[in-house]
Design an enzyme around this catalytic site. Structure first.
Site, mmCIF file in Angstrom:
data_model
loop_
_atom_site.group_PDB
_atom_site.id
_atom_site.type_symbol
_atom_site.label_atom_id
_atom_site.label_comp_id
_atom_site.label_asym_id
_atom_site.label_seq_id
_atom_site.Cartn_x
_atom_site.Cartn_y
_atom_site.Cartn_z
ATOM 1 N N PHE A 76 -91.200 -91.880 66.650
ATOM 2 C CA PHE A 76 -90.122 -91.286 65.866
ATOM 3 C C PHE A 76 -90.480 -91.210 64.393
ATOM 4 C CE2 PHE A 76 -87.830 -93.006 69.472
ATOM 5 C CZ PHE A 76 -86.847 -92.058 69.725
ATOM 6 N N ASP A 77 -90.175 -90.080 63.789
ATOM 7 C CA ASP A 77 -89.937 -90.053 62.367
ATOM 8 C C ASP A 77 -88.618 -90.786 62.139
ATOM 9 O OD1 ASP A 77 -89.803 -89.042 59.566
ATOM 10 O OD2 ASP A 77 -88.130 -87.919 60.401
#
Length: 253
Positions: free
Chosen positions: A23-24
Site C-alpha cells: 500500500f501507498d
C-alpha cells in the site's frame, strides 16, 4: 458505509491469486490532501481570499515532487517545510517560519479516510499487508495509530533513502517480497498514478488504483503522471476494493 463495487474492470484480475498487498499510505489510506490543505489553504487565503484549496494543492504538488527528487534523503517533515516555501515562491506570497513549521509537524494530525480501517480489517483476513510510503518512520508510526491494523512489513522513504516514484523504492519492495516468498504474488494498491502506478508498472508489478478523486477533476496534490497508464483495476474507494476481494474469495469457495 454504503457498499460500492463500481470498478474499471472487475474481471481483469484474479484477486485470490495474491498473497500480499503493498500500500501507498498518504493519499490512499490517509487523507493527505485534507491534511495539507488544512495548513496551506488558510495561509493562502490570508494573501488572496479567492484562492481555493484545490488551486493551492495543485501549486504545492509540483514543488513537493521537486524537493523529494532533488533531496532524496531529506526527512519528510523537512521536505514539507521546503515544499511549502517553494509553493509560496511560485504563488508570490511569503511563507513565515511558523507557517512552514505548521506543515512540517502536521503529519500526525492528518486524518485517515473514513473507510480505511474497515477496509484494511477485511483485507487483512486474506493477505499480508505491506506499506511502501513516502514518509519518515516517525510520521508513519503516528498515522499507523489511526489505521489501527498491524502491517506485516513497513518500508518508508527514510528506510530506502529515496522517495517514490524513484525506481529504488519499488526495487526495495520487490526485494522484500522475494525475501517473503511473495514474488509474483504481490499486488500494489495506491491512489497516485505518478508516485505509484507508473513505477510499479515499470517493474511488472500489478496494481489496483484507488481513485479517491473519481468525483473531482484534476490531480490535486498529486502531480500529473505525464504518461498514459492503465492500472489493472480501478475502484472509487478502498472499501469498494475490499468488498470485491470478499466476493472473489467467497466465489472461490
Amino acid at each position: 458505509m454504503p457498499r460500492d463495487l463500481t470498478a474499471l474492470d472487475l474481471s481483469a484480475l484474479d484477486l485470490t491469486a495474491f498473497g500480499a498487498l503493498s500500500f501507498d499510505c498518504y493519499g490512499t489510506l490517509i487523507d493527505w490532501e485534507a491534511g495539507i490543505a488544512a495548513v496551506i489553504g488558510p495561509w493562502a487565503r490570508r494573501h488572496d481570499p479567492a484562492l481555493t484549496d484545490e488551486e493551492v494543492l495543485v501549486a504545492y504538488a509540483e514543488n513537493e515532487a521537486a524537493v523529494l527528487r532533488e533531496t532524496p534523503t531529506i526527512l519528510y517533515p523537512d521536505a514539507l517545510r521546503e515544499a511549502f516555501r517553494r509553493t509560496g515562491g511560485s504563488l508570490g506570497f511569503p511563507v513565515a517560519d511558523a507557517d512552514a513549521e505548521a506543515l512540517g509537524t502536521s503529519v500526525p494530525g492528518w486524518p485517515a479516510f473514513d473507510d480505511s480501517v474497515e477496509a484494511l480489517t477485511i483485507l487483512q483476513r486474506h493477505y499480508r499487508l505491506i506499506i511502501l510510503s513516502n514518509v519518515d518512520r516517525a510520521g508513519f508510526a503516528a498515522s499507523n495509530r489511526r489505521l489501527v491494523v498491524d502491517f506485516d512489513e513497513i518500508l518508508t522513504a527514510e528506510d530506502i533513502g529515496s522517495y517514490k516514484p524513484d525506481p529504488a523504492n519499488f526495487a526495495a519492495l520487490a526485494d522484500r517480497a522475494a525475501d517473503l516468498g511473495l514474488t509474483g504474488r504481490l499486488l500494489h494498491v495506491a491512489q497516485s498514478l505518478f508516485h505509484d502506478h507508473v513505477p510499479a508498472k515499470a517493474i511488472g508489478l500489478p496494481g489496483v488504483w484507488i481513485n479517491r478523486r473519481h468525483d473531482r477533476p484534476g490531480w490535486g496534490a498529486t502531480p500529473d503522471p505525464r504518461m498514459s497508464i492503465t492500472p489493472d483495476a480501478e475502484y472509487p474507494s478502498l472499501l469498494a476494493f475490499a468488498h470485491a476481494v470478499e466476493d472473489a474469495f467467497a466465489a472461490q469457495g
